[in-house]
Design a protein around this motif. Sequence first.
Motif, PDB file in Angstrom:
ATOM      1  N   PRO A 170       5.103   0.507 -21.603  1.00  0.00           N
ATOM      2  CA  PRO A 170       5.759  -0.443 -22.517  1.00  0.00           C
ATOM      3  C   PRO A 170       5.558  -0.107 -23.992  1.00  0.00           C
ATOM      4  O   PRO A 170       6.471  -0.311 -24.807  1.00  0.00           O
ATOM      5  CB  PRO A 170       5.108  -1.782 -22.147  1.00  0.00           C
ATOM      6  CG  PRO A 170       4.698  -1.613 -20.710  1.00  0.00           C
ATOM      7  CD  PRO A 170       4.279  -0.183 -20.595  1.00  0.00           C
ATOM      8  N   ARG A 212      14.989  -0.393 -23.658  1.00  0.00           N
ATOM      9  CA  ARG A 212      14.285  -0.273 -22.380  1.00  0.00           C
ATOM     10  C   ARG A 212      15.068  -0.973 -21.275  1.00  0.00           C
ATOM     11  O   ARG A 212      15.237  -0.419 -20.176  1.00  0.00           O
ATOM     12  CB  ARG A 212      12.889  -0.879 -22.485  1.00  0.00           C
ATOM     13  CG  ARG A 212      12.088  -0.831 -21.175  1.00  0.00           C
ATOM     14  CD  ARG A 212      10.681  -1.375 -21.381  1.00  0.00           C
ATOM     15  NE  ARG A 212       9.901  -1.246 -20.165  1.00  0.00           N
ATOM     16  CZ  ARG A 212       9.848  -2.186 -19.208  1.00  0.00           C
ATOM     17  NH1 ARG A 212      10.541  -3.317 -19.354  1.00  0.00           N
ATOM     18  NH2 ARG A 212       9.128  -2.000 -18.122  1.00  0.00           N
ATOM     19  N   ARG A 214      12.889  -3.076 -27.002  1.00  0.00           N
ATOM     20  CA  ARG A 214      12.969  -3.743 -25.701  1.00  0.00           C
ATOM     21  C   ARG A 214      14.388  -3.704 -25.151  1.00  0.00           C
ATOM     22  O   ARG A 214      14.593  -3.522 -23.946  1.00  0.00           O
ATOM     23  CB  ARG A 214      12.515  -5.191 -25.852  1.00  0.00           C
ATOM     24  CG  ARG A 214      12.574  -5.969 -24.539  1.00  0.00           C
ATOM     25  CD  ARG A 214      11.994  -7.356 -24.685  1.00  0.00           C
ATOM     26  NE  ARG A 214      10.565  -7.293 -24.978  1.00  0.00           N
ATOM     27  CZ  ARG A 214       9.800  -8.385 -25.127  1.00  0.00           C
ATOM     28  NH1 ARG A 214      10.335  -9.600 -25.051  1.00  0.00           N
ATOM     29  NH2 ARG A 214       8.513  -8.261 -25.373  1.00  0.00           N
TER      30      ARG A 214
END
Length: 568
Positions: free
Chosen positions: A413, A368, A365
Amino acid sequence: MKKLINDPRSVVPDMLEGLATLHPGHALLEGENVVLRSDLPPLPERRGVALISGGGAGHEPAHAGYVGAGMLSAAVTGEVFTSPGTDAVLAAIRAVAGADGVLLIVKNYTGDRLNFGLAAELARGEGIAVELVVVADDVALRDTVEAGRRRGVAGTVLVHKVAGAAAAAGLPLAEVAREAREAAAAVGTMGVALGACTVPAAGRAGFTLGEDEIELGLGIHGERGVRRTTLEPAAAIVGTILETILSDAAIAAGEQVALLVNGLGGTPPMELAIVAAEAIAQLRARGVHVARAWSGNLLTALEMPGCSLSVMRLDALRLQRLDAPTSAPAWPRGGVLAERVARTAAPHASVTAAELFRNDHGQGRAVRDAALAIAAALEAEERQLTELDSIAGDGDLGISMARGAAAVREIPPAAWSSAAAGLAAMSEALRRAIAGSSGPFYATALLRAARSLGACDPVTPGDWASAFDLGVSGVSDLGGARPGDRTMLDALRPAADALSSAIAAGRPFRVALSAMLEAGERGAEATAAMNPRLGRAAYLGDRAAGVPDAGAAAVVVWLRALERHLAG
């Protein structure tokens, strides 16, 4: 004005000399600007109707390019955008006429009608059978003048083909003339200009358009159109033109037509192909069957940017005439369309690069979030990168980076399951989204970095420095560049070295990131004084000096975004 000519006064004979040299099927008529078929038999042996057309120069490949078996017997050329004189037309008639007579195909401009018409009268006085057909296909003038006074434009090429095939089939003069007149009545044309052209003798453009302006309904002599309007997407412009043509001719669903997408001289094949695809799709959506279609520079207006669309209503005989063989070098041949574009599914790897790195180190994450911050920065700098790349490159870096940013945003995702997986997913996305050199370079760097991190559990600052170093080496290995070559490596290599040195010295990660950014900035700035040795800038030599390399500048954009994101 810049023209590749010798002298404005000798443009036409110089051009015709070149055309005849390039095409052995052509001959020049001594003393006149006339191109003839070189295979014409001696006068007593000539059979069949001869066809002559012509007009001012500047419309190339018309009209000389349509001289050949199955089309014209001769073409008469005047000065640029000026009708040929009566004596030149008469000389052409005398040169090609046989016992079966001559058909003159004339575009509906005053000078052409007068000079070809008078030449026909003089030839008839000499006992030569002559018919004259006038083409007036410009539907843009439907609300301005009566049908018989419209201009003759690109649809004339289709009339040449129909009449030429009829003559080659052995029909008598009256029948060839009848088919030509029916073909002329069956075709409608309308054009659009994105800019003006420059007549060599004038030395300046005929008119000026703003950045977002176009001229609709222009002729073929560099003149303005019937309406100035705002530039729209190709689909909208095509829709406006087709609506005018189809409504004027009352062409309805179920009818069969031929389509001619004609470049005006300054429009690249890329844009003509886009226009052709739109025109065919819109005609089909109306239920009109496009039996034949051609695209290219067929009847131009010097270097004018723009195009015209011609739509000809077909019956079985007219379609047969269009399909008949011809040796004329400028006729585009073919024209048969597939009912739909064939599409073959592209094979994909059974396992994506991101799926090779499924182990979760808890940093997916974070990677990202950093990647999205970089994407936003590259999008914000698109214009600046484009301007910089336009100086010493091809000007596509800004849009390439923006496309890459958009591709990163589209990564699902689930692909960010780990740091390594995220980098691998970015590599795959950029490889697909960015063509040219930037895509492969960044994809290679990210893939090497992903492989490096894939063996790390957990990922440490030292691992990130090592991954960055390996990624930069990948760029160098792939392209062959080294620091000092004035490329993106001049920002990447010092940045990677600075990060590794700071981490090895035990400095905090934030401090190491600042050192990385500062080194990258200095490296990019230094490229302004470098002599380029690789890439497009290498072709410019000293002319590229004074401005930093665009690729290195793009590196600084995302290094700065990364440092700000992680330090914030």
